[in-house]
Design a protein around this motif. Structure first.
Motif, mmCIF file in Angstrom:
data_model
loop_
_atom_site.group_PDB
_atom_site.id
_atom_site.type_symbol
_atom_site.label_atom_id
_atom_site.label_comp_id
_atom_site.label_asym_id
_atom_site.label_seq_id
_atom_site.Cartn_x
_atom_site.Cartn_y
_atom_site.Cartn_z
ATOM 1 N N UNK A 139 0.822 -1.221 0.000
ATOM 2 C CA UNK A 139 0.000 0.000 0.000
ATOM 3 C C UNK A 139 0.855 1.271 0.000
ATOM 4 N N UNK A 140 1.892 1.369 0.837
ATOM 5 C CA UNK A 140 2.753 2.567 0.763
ATOM 6 C C UNK A 140 3.389 2.763 -0.611
ATOM 7 N N UNK A 141 3.756 1.642 -1.270
ATOM 8 C CA UNK A 141 4.355 1.760 -2.599
ATOM 9 C C UNK A 141 3.362 2.358 -3.588
ATOM 10 N N UNK A 142 2.123 1.898 -3.552
ATOM 11 C CA UNK A 142 1.101 2.438 -4.454
ATOM 12 C C UNK A 142 0.892 3.925 -4.193
ATOM 13 N N UNK A 143 0.819 4.273 -2.922
ATOM 14 C CA UNK A 143 0.573 5.681 -2.562
ATOM 15 C C UNK A 143 1.735 6.561 -2.994
ATOM 16 N N UNK A 144 2.963 6.102 -2.772
ATOM 17 C CA UNK A 144 4.137 6.924 -3.065
ATOM 18 C C UNK A 144 4.372 7.106 -4.561
ATOM 19 N N UNK A 145 3.833 6.199 -5.373
ATOM 20 C CA UNK A 145 4.033 6.318 -6.816
ATOM 21 C C UNK A 145 3.303 7.528 -7.406
ATOM 22 N N UNK A 146 2.410 8.125 -6.635
ATOM 23 C CA UNK A 146 1.729 9.339 -7.111
ATOM 24 C C UNK A 146 2.601 10.577 -6.965
ATOM 25 N N UNK A 147 3.661 10.490 -6.150
ATOM 26 C CA UNK A 147 4.509 11.665 -5.904
ATOM 27 C C UNK A 147 5.196 12.165 -7.170
#
Length: 812
Positions: free
Chosen positions: A662-670
């Motif tokens: 989940x953190x990886x998915x979220x951080x890919x928006x940065x």
């Protein structure tokens, strides 16, 4: 009875009556017989003029730790009191006040803050369409700001441009959590729940997401506060101010917002009839958005590979933009004044320089934007010499100078060709650095060094000429110069020590005679009125105006004879430097310049380094100083700050979700937010400076917020049994309204910064443009990319985990 002796003179006539010698016949030789005494200035090496009128200047410098605005106001109050006792015809005026820029900058930021608050409230009302529902998140804004001020005070911060920047950007963010909560409660009430039930149900659904988004934002900013140097000082107050505001707003969203919702919200609330038509059309538009958005997502699910490919291309474009967007340190600000440097030929008198100053003053005072000039002759930032001068020019307020040609940069550009036509001296108008102490002038500061330890100064001067000549012919550089000169006419005094010894003349007495007659010598003090003044002895002007006058001086030998200096010293004309500077122990010459129109300070530094690589002979080197050094150091710190922000956010999310997927998915928006920020900077011709870098760090948290909402609700729907693709699509569609609300509130809160004018507009535009562009692009792209990333990455993770779980069974 007390005895009081009159030991000091108190009148000029008393000096003239002073007895110097008594002849054998009793005749008294007084000072008036061989010289004269006058009441004059202590130093005639400089003069000061205010708008072409002779004046006396008083410079006020604040003590470390004091507040510049308080000092300025106290000085102005005291001057108003002192002016009541001035003699008739004497007036005073504040000629040069650097705090006006600070005051105006703060006023502009406050206006921006108020405008942002009003716009955010308007956006909330348009989306929520009810005064009760709008009132709840609106209350969050002042309460969060008041709570932030408490933390600001506790940490010893002041109300300055950086803290106000933080509050302005926080205006759109502090309502985000409250908007998400109250929007969800309102939706549940419309589905038939009571306000109390809706509040409880919303907190069960949203508490984790609200805490996660807030921790992410705080995790971005808190590490920034520990960075050293000027860059760290610029980041620190801004970052912590936002962190404080987020902490307060989160507490309010988890406590006050659901409580007020349960008390104030009602079922069946309808807007006033005159607004019903508008809201009805807006709601239809929202429904159309949501249906269209869900249809697009369903289509994108079928072409996941293409979406991932486009996303990878966007990542590559983001990396390229980092190299395309010019770098810088601080934006060039219109501070309401500028400085003109005058450098006349070496060896000229102060009268010569005075005539040049008069020409320059005439040109400057012709400009309608100019209020006054404040000229100091015989002075420069590198030392006081007769051939140098500085003119400080104060301009009219910013609201009276709205056109580009009326800005400091426009005025300086218009004066350059006029000053070039003055052949008597080199005249250069320059803008001062925004942060005092980081260099003498705006632009770059290049320290040319002789690292050989050679005593020959001519080689260093010759190299300086080559560097300056090449730089002024290089595209991207302008007004490259140095105030250093090594051709000042000098007289080399050589003492014939053997003759002096033969004539019984003390070498100390000889040099004391030269010092007293040609220079001056402090004797004692005298009392005039209620103050003490210094007494100096010096040969009169007509006896020290020519080189031959040195030989006409006499020194007394030990036997009492008067020996002329012409028989003891030899004068040899030569040239040399009045001052020799060292930088980091090496002899150095400071070279100053500016980037040309359309180029950044980073471009200028690159050009100078290219010139140095080809033009510097062996044994010579260079270093950067002032704002140039800070720019290079901040450029090295920026990736570290950004990287730490990403790491901290990832770790916080990993702890929150107890996995790494989940953190990886979220951080890919940065990267999408960074792409938008750099595109906006490039489109407006702005550079990647410190304020832009602050915005990039801020976007790490802002870009993660929307992704957190989608991922959080997709996980909840999966727990209810929905497949991965369906959970991702429905979660994105269901969260579209609060995502758009929070995005619009943040964008509207930031927008006034992007259109800033007046004092400090450069920094506000740089910061606002980066955050606005990044948030706009991230919101739009993440709505389509994040659900697809969720489907692909979670699906891949599930298949991998399933394979590892089934493998031992198959082996058994």
């Amino acid at each position: 009875m007390d005895l009081r002796a009159l030991s000091r003179f108190s009148d000029v006539s008393e000096f003239e009556e002073m007895v110097l010698k008594t002849e054998e016949n009793g005749t008294l030789v007084r000072l008036r017989d061989v010289g004269r005494a006058e009441l004059g200035a202590e130093d005639y090496s400089t003069f000061l003029r205010f708008s072409k009128q002779n004046a006396v200047g008083l410079g006020i410098t604040q003590l470390p730790g004091s507040n510049a605005l308080d000092v300025a106001q106290a000085v102005k109050r005291e001057m108003a009191v002192l002016a009541t006792s001035f003699p008739p015809g004497m007036e005073y005026q504040v000629a040069f006040d650097t705090t006006l820029f600070v005051e105006e900058s703060l006023a502009e930021v406050v206006k921006t803050l108020i405008g942002a608050i009003l716009l955010v409230i308007l956006v909330i009302f348009i989306f929520l369409q009810d005064w009760r529902t709008t009132l709840i998140p609106s209350i969050t804004i002042p309460l969060s700001l008041i709570g932030t001020f408490i933390f600001v005070r506790a940490f010893g911060f002041s109300i300055n441009s950086l803290t106000l920047f933080g509050l302005t950007l926080a205006t759109g963010m502090v309502v985000d959590d409250a908007i998400i909560v109250v929007e969800n409660i309102s939706s549940l009430i419309q589905k038939g729940m009571t306000p109390r039930q809706a509040a409880l149900q919303s907190m069960q659904e949203l508490s984790s997401a609200v805490v996660a988004t807030s921790l992410v934002l705080m995790a971005v900013f808190i590490p920034v506060a520990f960075f050293p140097g000027t860059t760290g000082a610029l980041y620190r107050q801004f970052a912590l101010t936002i962190a404080f505001s987020i902490l307060v707003s989160t507490l309010l969203a988890l406590t006050l917002t659901p409580s007020l919702s349960a008390l104030l919200l009602r079922q069946g609330q309808q807007p006033p009839r005159w607004l019903g038509w508008v809201f009805d059309r807006f709601n239809r538009l929202q429904d159309w958005w949501q249906r269209g958005y869900q249809r697009i997502l369903n289509q994108l699910v079928r072409i996941k590979g293409i979406v991932i490919g486009v996303f990878i291309l966007l990542l590559g474009l983001t990396g390229l933009l980092f190299t395309w967007v010019p770098s810088g340190f601080l934006p060039d600000e219109d501070q309401g004044y500028f400085v003109t440097i005058i450098q006349a030929p070496e060896g000229v008198s102060l009268n010569y320089t005075d005539k040049v100053i008069a020409q320059v003053e005439d040109e400057i005072l012709k400009l309608p934007e100019v209020v006054a000039t404040f000229a100091v002759g015989g002075f420069s930032f590198s030392g006081s010499t007769a051939n140098n001068a500085v003119i400080f020019t104060t301009l009219k307020p910013w609201d009276e100078r709205t056109r580009p040609e009326q800005s400091v940069q426009g005025i300086i550009g218009g004066l350059f060709p006029k000053f070039i036509s003055i052949p008597e001296a080199r005249v250069i108008p320059v803008n001062l650095p925004v942060v005092q102490g980081l260099g003498t002038f705006g632009g770059f500061t290049f320290q040319l060094q002789d690292r050989r330890g050679n005593s020959n100064l001519n080689d260093l001067v010759q190299t300086m000429g080559q560097i300056i000549g090449t730089a002024n012919q290089t595209e991207g550089l302008s007004a490259v110069f140095s105030t250093f000169a090594a051709n000042t006419p000098q007289l080399l005094v050589e003492v014939d020590r053997n003759t002096a010894k033969a004539l019984d003349v003390s070498i100390d007495d000889l040099f004391n005679t030269l010092e007293t007659a040609i220079g001056s010598q402090y004797v004692n003090d005298f009392t005039l009125g209620q103050r003490n003044y210094r007494v100096y002895v010096q040969a009169d002007q007509q006896f020290r105006g020519k080189p031959d006058d040195v030989g006409n001086l006499y020194v007394r030998s030990q036997s009492g004879q008067m020996i002329p200096l012409s028989s003891l010293v030899t004068l040899t004309p030569t040239t040399g430097a009045q001052t020799i500077n060292h930088y980091n122990l090496f002899r150095s010459i400071e070279i100053t310049g500016s980037p040309a129109q359309g180029f950044s300070s980073g471009d200028a530094l690159d050009r100078m380094e290219e010139i140095a690589a080809t033009a510097l002979p062996p044994g010579f080197g260079y270093e950067w100083s002032g704002s140039s050094l800070e720019e290079i150091e901040s450029g090295g710190q920026a990736p570290l700050i950004f990287g730490l922000g990403l790491i901290f956010v990832f770790l916080v999310l990993a702890a929150q979700y107890e996995n790494f997927v989940d953190p990886l998915i979220i951080m890919l928006a940065v990267p999408l937010a960074i792409l938008g920020a750099l595109l906006a900077q490039q489109a407006r011709g702005l550079v990647n400076d410190v304020y832009c870098q602050v915005g990039l760090v801020m976007l790490i948290g802002l870009a993660s917020k929307n992704s957190i909402l989608i991922v959080e609700f997709a996980n909840q729907l999966r727990q209810e049994g929905l497949p991965i693709a369906k959970a991702a699509v429905e979660a994105a569609a269901d969260r579209l309204r609060p995502i758009l609300m929070t995005a619009f509130s943040t964008l509207i809160g930031i927008f006034p910064l992007t259109t800033a004018t007046g004092a400090g507009a450069g920094s506000r535009q740089s910061l606002g443009t980066a955050v606005f562009g990044g948030m706009f692009v991230a919101t739009f792209l993440s709505l389509f990319v994040v659900p697809i990333l969720y489907i692909v990455i979670v699906g891949l993770s599930d298949r991998t985990l399933k394979r590892f779980r089934t493998k031992p069974v198959e082996e058994a």
